[in-house]
Scaffold this active site. Structure first.
Site, PDB file in Angstrom:
ATOM      1  N   GLN A  20      13.004 -17.333  16.297  1.00 44.76           N
ATOM      2  CA  GLN A  20      11.951 -17.453  15.164  1.00 44.76           C
ATOM      3  C   GLN A  20      11.095 -16.047  15.091  1.00 44.76           C
ATOM      4  OE1 GLN A  20      10.076 -20.979  16.451  1.00 44.76           O
ATOM      5  NE2 GLN A  20      11.131 -22.107  14.964  1.00 44.76           N
ATOM      6  N   HIS A 121      16.620 -22.567  22.386  1.00 49.21           N
ATOM      7  CA  HIS A 121      15.847 -23.046  21.039  1.00 49.21           C
ATOM      8  C   HIS A 121      16.631 -22.911  19.837  1.00 49.21           C
ATOM      9  CE1 HIS A 121      11.594 -23.721  19.656  1.00 49.21           C
ATOM     10  NE2 HIS A 121      12.265 -23.525  18.490  1.00 49.21           N
ATOM     11  N   ASN A 165      14.471 -27.006  23.847  1.00 52.43           N
ATOM     12  CA  ASN A 165      13.625 -27.383  22.964  1.00 52.43           C
ATOM     13  C   ASN A 165      14.151 -28.424  22.190  1.00 52.43           C
ATOM     14  OD1 ASN A 165      10.844 -27.086  21.320  1.00 52.43           O
ATOM     15  ND2 ASN A 165      12.594 -26.614  19.944  1.00 52.43           N
ATOM     16  N   GLU A 166      13.615 -29.464  21.651  1.00 54.00           N
ATOM     17  CA  GLU A 166      13.872 -30.595  20.966  1.00 54.00           C
ATOM     18  C   GLU A 166      15.559 -30.821  20.842  1.00 54.00           C
ATOM     19  OE1 GLU A 166      11.860 -29.481  17.405  1.00 54.00           O
ATOM     20  OE2 GLU A 166      10.020 -29.814  18.096  1.00 54.00           O
TER      21      GLU A 166
END
Length: 338
Positions: A20, A121, A165-166
């Site tokens: 990101q 991620h 992550n998630e």
């Protein structure tokens, strides 16, 4: 006004991730990941056509950005190592990629910020996706190798680690709901991906335990997983069908990961329902033992909103996937009242 103080063991930080923020998508020996591939193939799908190319240019502005974080009074931040930057296509450490992360962790220490490091991620290397992605057990083994390499490279610099992550988001968005490249709408693919990510998480934790035994890590290191839990609710006077919708929605999105992280297993009732519907998990002999390694030291929780559901009005969606639940609009809902 009374002065407010944080508890002694409270971490006051912010979060970002490699894909990101870093930019530099094709420099320093970095391989292409799926965000780069999507950007190359359809840059118009991204807000302001930014894609993965720039992020917020963290690779060039990290010292300035770390100073901003410190200036806000933070003592920590969470970011991620990009698999596609750290390793080459043969699964070996890319020296230029490793050097960047060593510099980032050095600068973080200098700024007085504790880095919390996520190992994945959503940024799968594209070459692995083209060989099956999270539908392939090869990717699980490749992930375990990546974790081992990262831990041995940075184990004396980083104290706090997270495997994923998630982890429910990629199966949903990449394989089921079609929001992410390559916009698939297959619940079967999503089930396979979610199961294999669970296996990969457990393999990663096992590599962490082994690295700890070898003395490759700091003695105060910890491993966890960061989940996006949206507690499931239904009507105040639910029907049996509403309760069934609640069971499966909660089972796939919350209990699945809580059981894995705290018990080293997956919820049996959910696995039984998936098998009955013709979408069984791709379990192999020995997988139960593998999953037992998935118990973590601590659990991260990203909370955005609750999930209110009710019984679906039909059994299948427009792509032929099973429908377990539909949204329930709570009559007393309130949002953003001042």
């Amino acid at each position: 006004m009374a002065e407010l103080t944080l508890p002694k063991d409270f971490f006051f930080g912010a979060a970002m991730s490699g894909p990101q923020t870093e930019g530099g998508w094709n420099v320093g020996g970095k391989l292409e990941n799926l965000w780069d591939t999507w950007s190359n193939e359809d840059i118009g799908a991204f807000h302001n056509r930014v894609g993965s190319y720039v992020g917020n240019d963290f690779m060039h502005r990290y010292q300035e950005d770390l100073a901003i974080l410190k200036g806000l009074g933070l003592d920590s931040f969470r970011t991620s190592i990009q698999w596609s930057r750290l390793l080459d296509a043969d699964g070996n450490v890319n020296p230029e990629g490793a050097a960047w992360y060593h510099e980032l962790f050095r600068a973080a220490r200098e700024a007085g910020l504790e880095p919390f490091v996520t190992l994945y991620h959503f940024d799968l290397p594209t070459y692995l996706f083209r060989r099956g992605g999270w539908e392939s057990r090869e990717t699980c083994e490749a992930y375990a190798n990546y974790v081992e390499k990262a831990l041995h490279e940075f184990g004396k610099e980083v104290r706090y680690w997270f495997t994923f992550n998630e982890p429910s988001v990629e199966p949903e968005n990449r394989y089921w709901h079609g929001g992410w490249y390559p916009q698939h709408h297959s619940f079967r693919e999503a089930v396979v991906a979610q199961y294999n990510i669970s296996i990969a998480h457990a393999l990663g934790v096992a590599r962490y335990r082994a690295a700890r035994e070898e003395g490759a890590l700091r003695p105060d290191a910890r491993i966890g997983i960061v989940c996006n839990f949206s507690p499931s609710y239904t009507k105040e006077d639910p029907s049996e069908a509403d309760l069934e919708a609640l069971r499966m929605n909660d089972g796939l999105t919350t209990r699945w990961w809580l059981d894995l992280a705290t018990k080293g297993s997956l919820p049996a009732d959910v696995l039984e329902t998936l098998a009955r519907l013709g979408t069984p998990v791709p379990a192999r002999p020995g997988d139960e033992e593998v999953l037992r390694s998935g118990v973590v030291d601590w659990l991260g929780c990203n909370y955005y909103q609750p999930c209110r559901v009710q019984a679906p009005s039909r059994d299948r969606d427009e792509w032929g996937n099973p429908l377990f639940a539909e949204p329930y609009v709570w009559p007393e809902r309130v949002m953003n009242e001042s």
